[in-house]
Structure formats: structure tokens, C-alpha cells
Design an enzyme around this catalytic site. Structure first.
Site: not given
Length: 256
Positions: A100, A161, A187, A209-210
Site C-alpha cells: 500500500k 484519521g 481513509a 484503521n482509526t
């Protein structure tokens, strides 16, 4: 309705949810969240993985490679050269030739540097990497990356994030109409509805992720993201009704 397998280069996946491994309070919570997400691909920031540390201290020690495909990423890289070196490091360590690619423009916005991202994509493709590339939601930039040989183009839903979700659905739609390679939103996802929207638009997957790692209950949120991904994909395949300006009775008195 039976879905097709997601193909990324030479790799095949059933799950369309890709999840990260950063920001968790403990490795144990991360392991449980990964399991609950149903993901088959997990991303690892090569520069932050503490590779080569004491047993149990490295992030890779807590990821079952028999269960998950590790997708190394170049997070934290701010130039083409830095990102390319990081990708080569991951491959030389035997992690993967699938990468990535992130080449950031500045530390405040964490938006991609479009010029260095394109340069790095061209170099890595020529060197035999399977490149999944993080980009903005600019349709022209996305097309340039596809032309450079990217295996998958990954436009941001919103800043990394930020949890703002999909800010510009129209741009994502244009990218989907323009590109032939897999488009994965990457994202900005904050909650399950954001994942569902991305999938309903027609994206083949979502990477986040976040939204999981910093949730009050990461494990439960991981499960919610899994269900949202599956629900959004099924809704897309089912074909939604068109939006209308005026009402139309659900039980008309005629037209029988």
C-alpha cells in the site's frame, strides 16, 4: 445473491474490508478486533512495526500469517525515494511484494503528494510490485495512477484519521465510472454507515484503521464495520430504486 471473489493482482479475497493495525491500546485488543472484523488483509506500517525487536514486541508477532495476508504500507513517508525504499525493505524481509503506497505531502493534512505518488507508483510497478496506491479523491489523479500501472487505486473518503466519512461522493462516483482497476476507499471512515456508503457507491472494498482502533469498544466496532461492508455490497449488487422528487404510493389502487 452470490458475490464474486475480490481480485487484487494475483491475490483473491472473500472479505472486502481491509483493516489497519495501528493506534490500538494493546496487542490483545488488536487481535480481537481483527478477528471480529472478518478481514483477510491487514495493513502494517513498515516504519513503525518494530521489526527485529525482542520476541513479542514486534507488531508482526501478533498477526497470524496463516489467517491474514499482510499488506505492508509506506505510512509516514514524505518523498518518492523514502516510500520506494520502504517498499523494497518490506519485500526483502519477505513480508510481501504487494504494497500500500502512501507518499504524504505534509504532516498537518496528511494529504498525498500527487507528483511523488505518481513517480513512486511508476518505479514500483516497473520493479514488479503489486501497488495499491493511496490518493486524493481527484478523478484525474486517480486515472494517472491507473495509467501508471497501479493494481488498485485508493481514494480518501476524507483526511486520514478524521472520521469525517465520505465527503465527496460525486468524485468517488466519477472515479468509479472512469477506472477499470479495483477502487477501494481508504481513509476518513468513522463509523459503519461510512463503510456502507462507500460500498453502495460501488467501491470494491474499504480500508480503515482509526475508526475501529480509537472507538470506545474497538471489537464491537470492528464487527459493525464488517456487517456494514457486507450490507453495502449487497445493496449495491441488488440495485437501489431511483430517487424521485415526488411520492409514489407503495400500494397503488391501479396498475394491478
Amino acid at each position: 445473491m452470490k458475490d464474486t471473489i475480490l481480485k487484487i493482482g494475483k491475490h483473491n479475497f472473500s472479505s472486502r474490508l481491509f483493516v489497519g493495525t495501528g493506534k490500538y491500546q494493546t496487542f490483545a485488543i488488536m487481535e480481537e478486533a481483527l478477528k471480529a472484523s472478518g478481514a483477510e488483509v491487514v495493513t502494517v506500517a513498515v516504519r513503525r512495526a518494530n521489526i527485529g525487536g525482542k520476541p513479542g514486541e514486534s507488531l508482526l508477532d501478533h498477526i497470524d500469517t496463516n489467517k491474514y495476508t499482510i499488506l505492508p504500507n509506506t505510512a509516514g513517508c514524505y518523498s518518492c525515494d523514502e516510500a520506494v525504499r520502504t517498499a523494497f525493505l518490506a519485500r526483502e524481509m519477505g513480508i510481501s511484494d504487494m504494497v500500500k503506497l502512501e507518499v504524504l505531502g505534509d504532516e498537518k493534512t496528511l494529504l498525498p503528494d500527487p507528483i511523488d505518488t505518481l513517480k513512486a507508483t511508476e518505479i514500483l510497478v516497473k520493479e514488479g510490485f503489486t501497488v495499491l496506491v493511496y490518493t486524493s479523491d481527484d478523478p484525474i489523479a486517480a486515472r494517472r495512477l491507473q495509467d501508471a500501472g497501479a493494481t488498485s487505486v485508493m481514494p480518501a473518503g476524507s483526511p486520514i484519521g478524521s472520521g469525517q466519512g465520505i465527503l465527496n461522493q460525486n468524485n468517488i462516483r466519477i472515479i468509479l465510472e472512469t477506472l477499470s482497476v479495483p477502487v477501494i476507499v481508504d481513509a476518513g471512515v468513522g463509523t459503519a454507515s461510512d463503510v456502507c456508503i462507500a460500498m453502495e457507491l460501488g467501491c470494491v472494498g474499504v480500508l480503515l484503521n482509526t475508526g475501529i482502533a480509537e472507538a470506545k469498544d474497538p471489537v464491537s466496532m470492528a464487527k459493525a464495520m464488517k456487517l456494514a461492508c457486507e450490507s453495502g455490497r449487497l445493496a449495491y449488487l441488488s440495485g437501489r430504486i431511483p430517487k424521485k422528487l415526488y411520492a409514489k404510493a407503495s400500494s397503488p389502487l391501479k396498475d394491478f
